[in-house]
Write an enzyme that holds these catalytic residues in place. Structure first.
Site, PDB file in Angstrom:
ATOM      1  N   CYS A 236      -0.625  -3.252  15.648  1.00 51.16           N
ATOM      2  CA  CYS A 236      -1.686  -2.662  14.819  1.00 51.16           C
ATOM      3  C   CYS A 236      -2.213  -3.619  13.756  1.00 51.16           C
ATOM      4  CB  CYS A 236      -1.210  -1.353  14.192  1.00 51.16           C
ATOM      5  SG  CYS A 236       0.311  -1.485  13.234  1.00 51.16           S
ATOM      6  N   HIS A 263       1.751   0.832   8.720  1.00 52.40           N
ATOM      7  CA  HIS A 263       0.613   0.934   9.629  1.00 52.40           C
ATOM      8  C   HIS A 263      -0.637   0.479   8.881  1.00 52.40           C
ATOM      9  CE1 HIS A 263      -1.585   2.023  13.133  1.00 52.40           C
ATOM     10  NE2 HIS A 263      -2.250   3.014  12.574  1.00 52.40           N
ATOM     11  N   ASP A 280      -9.449   3.988  13.826  1.00 50.90           N
ATOM     12  CA  ASP A 280      -8.204   3.324  14.235  1.00 50.90           C
ATOM     13  C   ASP A 280      -8.408   2.736  15.624  1.00 50.90           C
ATOM     14  OD1 ASP A 280      -5.601   2.628  15.106  1.00 50.90           O
ATOM     15  OD2 ASP A 280      -4.721   4.076  13.720  1.00 50.90           O
TER      16      ASP A 280
END
Length: 442
Positions: A236, A263, A280
């Site tokens: 990520c 995250h 995202d």
């Protein structure tokens, strides 16, 4: 005859005067009675109030100009406070360092170079088609209706689909470069000079699971978005970095959102909606701010958004139900965090024109109102779920079922199942604590 009429008028005048006098006397009597009752009640109240205890300790003299101890002062806005303790100073240094990442996306030459890897014709065609569909849907609802999203929003949505499905690759354990067998994590390794020159501050080390091979595989964690255009792989951290840079390349205002629970993701400013939108790239998620709490089942403490214009604490956008999903915020007092946000903002806007600063301050105020609105909506939502029977009984253990609640929570889709379980991001029924031995950070 005239004499009798004059006598009659005189009698009527006397009657009116008598009635007026009696009315005035009645008002005086009633007023006196009310004042007497109020006085007696006041005296009774003072006489029945308990006297303060005398513990034999002399009372200090009253302090001149002391601030009033009103309970309402607890609700005044926070006053920014500079960090003083070591923990707060470390937090400030970390956030200041993180805030520099969006500055790397402001090189026009590199952004033009980045656009060469993007199929612009495909992206713009998809955006135009979606924009026209949304506009037609809005017009079908009646005159003056506004489309859900504007053209620039549709461009980012098309870019998001292409990035997830065709461009970037998720990596948990890189395969062995010799025999392509799965590998096992064995720890970290210092970066080689060429890896460090390309922006890798840390390198994960893996070993081939085939005993006949036994080769080691290096996985540098690059934080240079333009290097990632060539590698096109990562987790990520790499996904959010590269995708945010491409959003900037197509002309959108971008934020990089850091989360203390390991995250990161992106926010894009929608000119059409006049607000920041959650994006995202790992999950191909657009405007789903509840994804991490109600979806993955995580508890969040800090969500800080960084842009070229400054920083903003946007935790309230992602934690809509604090009693259930809020993690303890203990890295610094709230007044210190406010000071850090203001300081980063002032640094980023130091050389801006006054008009641009004024526009951004107005935008900050609107966003602050939006974030406070989420808290109010959350409280109102919880109160609405309380039944009348619970109010009567004084027990609130069984609130009414929420008809608008999602039927199924959506867990994480990026990453393999073991990695998702280790991080507690599988959604309903999965543990919500990270494995301290997890070798896969963001």
């Amino acid at each position: 005859m005239e004499h009798s009429h004059a006598a009659s008028r005189a009698a009527d005048a006397d009657v009116d005067k008598l009635a007026q006098d009696m009315t005035e006397r009645f008002r005086q009597v009633l007023s006196t009675k009310r004042m007497t009752e109020l006085t007696s009640r006041s005296v009774h109240s003072r006489s029945s109030s308990p006297a303060p205890r005398d513990y034999g300790t002399p009372q200090p003299p009253p302090v001149q100009n002391a601030p009033p101890s009103y309970s309402s002062l607890r609700n005044i806005p926070l006053i920014p406070q500079a960090p003083a303790d070591p923990r707060s100073i470390r937090f400030k240094n970390m956030l200041t360092s993180l805030s520099s990442l969006p500055l790397r996306w402001e090189n026009p030459g590199l952004l033009d170079e980045a656009l060469r890897v993007v199929p612009l014709e495909q992206i713009y065609n998809e955006a135009e088609e979606e924009s026209q569909i949304l506009q037609a849907e809005a017009e079908s609802l009646g005159a003056g209706k506004k489309a859900a999203w504007g053209y620039q929003d549709c461009v980012v949505r098309a870019l998001l689909r292409w990035f997830k499905r065709s461009f970037f690759t998720w990596v948990n354990n890189p395969p062995c470069h010799m025999c392509y067998s799965p590998t096992l994590a064995v720890g970290m390794s210092p970066p080689l000079p060429d890896e460090q020159a390309r922006g890798a501050n840390q390198v994960e080390l893996y070993k081939c699971s085939d005993p006949r091979c036994g080769q080691y595989e290096r996985f540098p964690r690059y934080n240079d978005a333009f290097v990632l255009l060539q590698t096109r792989k990562g987790r990520c951290g790499e996904w959010a970095n590269c995708f945010s840079m491409l959003c900037r390349a197509v002309g959108s205002r971008v934020r990089w959102v850091w989360n203390a629970e390991d995250h990161v993701w992106t926010e894009v400013y929608s000119l059409h909606r006049k607000r920041w939108v959650h994006v995202d790239a790992c999950e191909e998620a657009w405007d789903k701010p509840k994804l991490y709490t109600e979806g993955w089942g995580k508890k969040l403490s800090y969500c800080i958004a960084f842009s070229v214009d400054g920083a903003m604490d946007v935790t309230r956008r992602y934690v809509r139900t604090p009693p259930k999903y809020a993690q303890e915020r203990n890295r610094a007092p709230e007044a210190v965090l406010l000071h850090i946000m203001n300081e980063i903002r002032a640094t980023r806007r130091a050389n801006m024109a006054k008009q641009e600063k004024f526009r951004l301050e107005g935008e900050d105020m609107r966003e602050g109102t939006e974030l406070r609105g989420y808290v109010i909506s959350s409280i109102a939502h919880e109160v609405a779920r309380i039944s009348a029977d619970d109010i009567v009984s004084g027990r609130f253990n069984h609130p009414r079922t929420d008809p608008d609640a999602p039927k199924a929570l959506e867990g994480r889709t990026s990453g393999n199942s073991a990695w998702i379980r280790a991080r507690g991001e599988g959604g309903r029924g999965t543990p919500n604590q990270q494995d301290p031995h997890n070798q896969h950070p963001r």
